[in-house]
Design a protein around this motif. Sequence first.
Motif: not given
Length: 435
Positions: A103-104, A126, A121, A42, A106-107, A45-46, A100
Amino acid sequence: MHQTIQHVERVFYTALAFIGTPVNLLAIVILSRGKCGVSPCTTRYLVVMAAADLMVIFTDVILTSFRTYYYPLCFLDITPVCSVNMVLFRTARDCSVWFTITFSFDRFVTICCRKLRTMYCTDKTAAVVLTSTSALLSLKNIPFYFQFEPWRIIENVPFYCKTKSGYFTETWWVALDWLDTVLTPLLPFALILLFNALTVKHILVASRVRKRLKGESNGQNHRDTELESRRKSVILLFAITGSFILQWSMIVVYFFSYIFQGNNSADYSSFLLHFKKIGIMLQRLNCCTNTFIYAATLSRFRAKVQILIEKEFSSVGAEITVGMLSFFSSYLKNNIARHWAKLLCLQKHSLKNERSVQYERLHPKENLLLFQRCLLHYITFPNIHHNSSPVMLKIERIGNNCRDPEMESRRKSMILLLTISVTFILPWLINVAIF
């Protein structure tokens, strides 16, 4: 009306550049160091989302909008340079949107696909996904370099970028324009809504099943530790994607009006043209809101920001901060006293007899008065050894006795709500004021 919207644009883009650039740099620096309460996958990604947002601000606001406002007729207006800048802007914009989406997804996999989660994940996956996405979007935008032609020739040098007339009529350019529009933002809109809907459905179904298995339907009360562990990730996901949907909504509405009105912008009404400009402003605003969302949802991110401010702020900056805190102290009360009194007054000189102090709980008004005395003491006598100050000892007792877990939880929820609301409502208020 036209001059008013131009003035609003100039003020808005100037503020966006001066706020968005350091805010995204701050997010990149802090997230790159890790340990912000999210997984390494994560975090990656951020970080790249913040980098893409920074590139959008640099290529569109600083190199394009500022060129019009502050340094007209410079080397940036040369047609090849202008064309390259437009390609870079399109690539940065597309990367910001599609990062974005990744990332969505992946979540979504993390929460809904237990078997695929261990394989997909990961930090390595990533990196591959983000690199592939960047490469494909860059290749897609290279043809747009040939979209422009010189608008004026000055001393045999082509200046400014003018869209070719064939861009709206030739089949190749029309197909490419439709592909660009579908990829940004129509398909991302649909994918984000789909992933979020599936995620919410899975959470609700899993929550009901787990409650039945644990006997909560029979009146027993058990804490669902698994859902609580995912709460932070889900809040972060919905905050980022919700902000994206709200701030891109006007551009999507404009696109549908673009379909019905036709391709010739000369036929558009002034309302529609101003609506488009407001939508673009909202779209650019999305490039600096994610960092505020991180600060609202990630407690460790806030703590690292506080540590960085403590190390980097000069004494002048600290005094300015003290003045701002004294203004807002009547509202924030105990939280400011606990966090910022330690930051400005106590952390430089540790209290050796801290454990021996008998803490006492005081009234909030007394907390406020003593905190203001602490600020005044810090500004007036910055070089006095704080260990011997009775005000410092008392403010330490206050700070350690005013923690309220319920209020902390409510405060985080309110910060998140206000962050999302303000970033969306303010541009709409500007829109209403103009029209």
